[in-house]
Design a protein around this motif. Structure first.
Motif, mmCIF file in Angstrom:
data_model
loop_
_atom_site.group_PDB
_atom_site.id
_atom_site.type_symbol
_atom_site.label_atom_id
_atom_site.label_comp_id
_atom_site.label_asym_id
_atom_site.label_seq_id
_atom_site.Cartn_x
_atom_site.Cartn_y
_atom_site.Cartn_z
ATOM 1 N N ARG A 193 1.437 1.973 -1.952
ATOM 2 C CA ARG A 193 1.681 2.379 -0.568
ATOM 3 C C ARG A 193 1.812 3.899 -0.469
ATOM 4 O O ARG A 193 1.290 4.512 0.468
ATOM 5 N N THR A 219 9.611 7.146 -2.919
ATOM 6 C CA THR A 219 9.353 5.732 -2.659
ATOM 7 C C THR A 219 10.647 4.948 -2.837
ATOM 8 O O THR A 219 11.614 5.433 -3.414
ATOM 9 N N THR A 251 7.784 4.615 1.821
ATOM 10 C CA THR A 251 7.872 3.166 1.969
ATOM 11 C C THR A 251 8.256 2.763 3.385
ATOM 12 O O THR A 251 7.789 1.751 3.897
ATOM 13 N N ARG A 263 4.965 -0.038 -4.535
ATOM 14 C CA ARG A 263 5.509 1.189 -3.963
ATOM 15 C C ARG A 263 4.592 2.393 -4.185
ATOM 16 O O ARG A 263 4.413 3.213 -3.283
ATOM 17 N N PHE A 268 12.090 0.593 -3.228
ATOM 18 C CA PHE A 268 11.742 -0.829 -3.258
ATOM 19 C C PHE A 268 12.958 -1.730 -3.085
ATOM 20 O O PHE A 268 12.831 -2.951 -3.037
#
Length: 452
Positions: A151, A127, A99, A148, A129
């Motif tokens: 990506r 990941t 991320t 997430r 968020f």
């Protein structure tokens, strides 16, 4: 039928509640000597790789930094690069967030590590968020949770495109000039997606194993699909049968639906161990270690993450809190991954467990916050690990100790020889790269250009 070879990873402490930092023999969690000792010990035991977790922010409780955490952690890649100089066969796996990084920079760093180590690099893709961690990296603090995995998937695809932008024969030797010349289209790439739009030339030639190994963790259906489609190994949360075998079958089956072989992805749970000369001695030592790991204060903090409220007024030796969790309130604990997403359901289930087993608050934490220990004599632990792998509970285990950095020594000295005697662990390294030693399929030397 030949025996499966047990994959072994070595895990060094870090940010968790398992490490016995209070132990008189405990060393630093951040000095290079601790990383070096653990890595050298793992290589002496013919482990496949050394694994580092990552903490991108100092965790907080009610707005204040934890007083039970390790304060600080060196960046992963410099540590692994340094370990490449003091090891020769051991894989070097680092946790790097998809991320908060960009494909070009990350691809260069990992490819460089793969070159420096002779083909031993691995990337554990994670990941994030949450705005608490994200405020260190991006304006606005976070990436929407729904994006997430999008990506992360685009990140892996982009990084692999850059790694594949060089063929093995893109460098031609110019003997007369005593140099190497790159072909005109070497390193060319053009990546477009919802998350990234990058174009240019990658600066690092194809690395010794083609691409660093990709590791990932995922329990949800989305996480399992993500790993089954793109990863070389997935961390399993299950350390005992039959749950572990079901997870194993499910992820392998998902890999097949993505056009892969079941052997293209390895299943690896983490585990701790406690050894004794007798089973009774091992069990007593295990109880002692667990009681010291999970103090009353630690138990309250672990439950505060689920209840999402201050529980400091409750007695750790008393019953579970009689108040309900606050799922919609601002996070009381910041910087720790929340595994149990359903706070209300988790609390209800734990209350049933505590009542059925007659457990107080701290005992409930001891019961629920454990990562699959192997406890017993060395021969019992070797048999348990081997049987677990041979029964397809996993392809191997990632071993950590409560004692840093010397705890792994006992496992290497007392358990590894028994696994070798059983024919389930190599006596010598047979491959030259991490991909070789993990038994992963070889990659093509000329995968094709990203730009024609």
């Amino acid at each position: 039928m030949s025996r499966k070879q047990v994959i072994l990873g070595a895990y060094l402490g870090g940010v968790n509640h398992h490490t016995a930092w209070w132990h008189p023999e405990a060393g630093s969690q951040i000095d290079f000597s601790s990383f070096e000792h653990t890595a050298r010990t793992a290589e002496r035991g013919r482990f496949d790789f050394f694994f580092l977790a990552e903490g991108l922010a100092l965790r907080e409780r009610d707005g204040r930094v934890f007083d039970q955490d390790i304060v600080g952690r060196p960046d992963t890649l410099p540590v692994l690069a340094s370990l490449a100089a003091v090891t020769t066969h051991l894989g070097l796996a680092g946790t790097i967030n998809a991320t908060f990084n960009e494909p070009y920079e990350l691809a260069r760093q990992l490819a460089s590590l793969d070159h420096l180590s002779g083909g031993r690099a691995a990337w554990n893709v994670v990941t994030s968020f949450d705005a608490f961690t994200g405020q260190n990296f991006r304006r606005g603090g976070f990436l929407d949770r729904s994006q997430r995995y999008e990506r992360a998937a685009e990140m892996i695809d982009a990084v692999r495109t850059l790694w594949d932008s060089w063929d093995a024969d893109d460098l031609a030797a110019d003997a007369a000039a005593g140099r190497f010349l790159a072909r005109p289209d070497a390193g060319a790439f053009d990546v477009k997606g919802n998350q990234f739009a990058i174009r240019g030339r990658f600066t690092v030639p194809r690395s010794p194993q083609g691409r660093p190994v990709i590791l990932q963790a995922g329990v949800s259906p989305e996480g399992r699909d993500f790993a089954a489609s793109r990863s070389d190994a997935i961390f399993s949360p299950y350390g005992s049968l039959p749950e572990a075998a079901e997870f194993y079958r499910d992820v392998k089956a998902r890999a097949v639906t993505f056009g892969r072989s079941p052997d293209d992805i390895k299943i690896l749970p983490s585990a701790s161990f406690v050894l004794g000369d007798t089973e009774a001695e091992a069990q007593e030592l295990y109880r002692e270690v667990r009681n010291q790991q999970v103090t009353g204060k630690t138990a309250l903090i672990l439950l505060e993450q689920i209840w999402n409220r201050d529980l400091s007024g409750y007695d750790p030796e008393g019953p579970l809190p009689d108040v309900d969790p606050l799922p919609d309130a601002p996070p009381f604990i910041q910087g720790r991954a929340l595994v149990q997403q359903d706070r209300v359901g988790t609390v209800a289930r734990w209350r049933e467990i505590a009542e059925a087993k007659k457990l107080n608050l701290r005992e409930l934490v001891l019961d629920q916050f454990e990562r699959g220990p192997f406890v017993g004599t060395p021969s019992q632990v070797a048999e348990k690990i081997d049987s677990f792998v041979q029964a397809d509970g996993a392809d191997g285990v990632i071993i950590g100790s409560h004692l840093v950095p010397t705890g792994l020594d006992e496992f290497v000295d007392r358990v590894v020889p028994l696994l070798q005697e059983r024919g389930s662990l190599r006596s010598e390294y047979t491959g030259t790269t991490l991909r070789d030693n993990l038994g992963l399929p070889p990659l093509p030397a000329n995968p094709g250009k990203a730009v024609s």
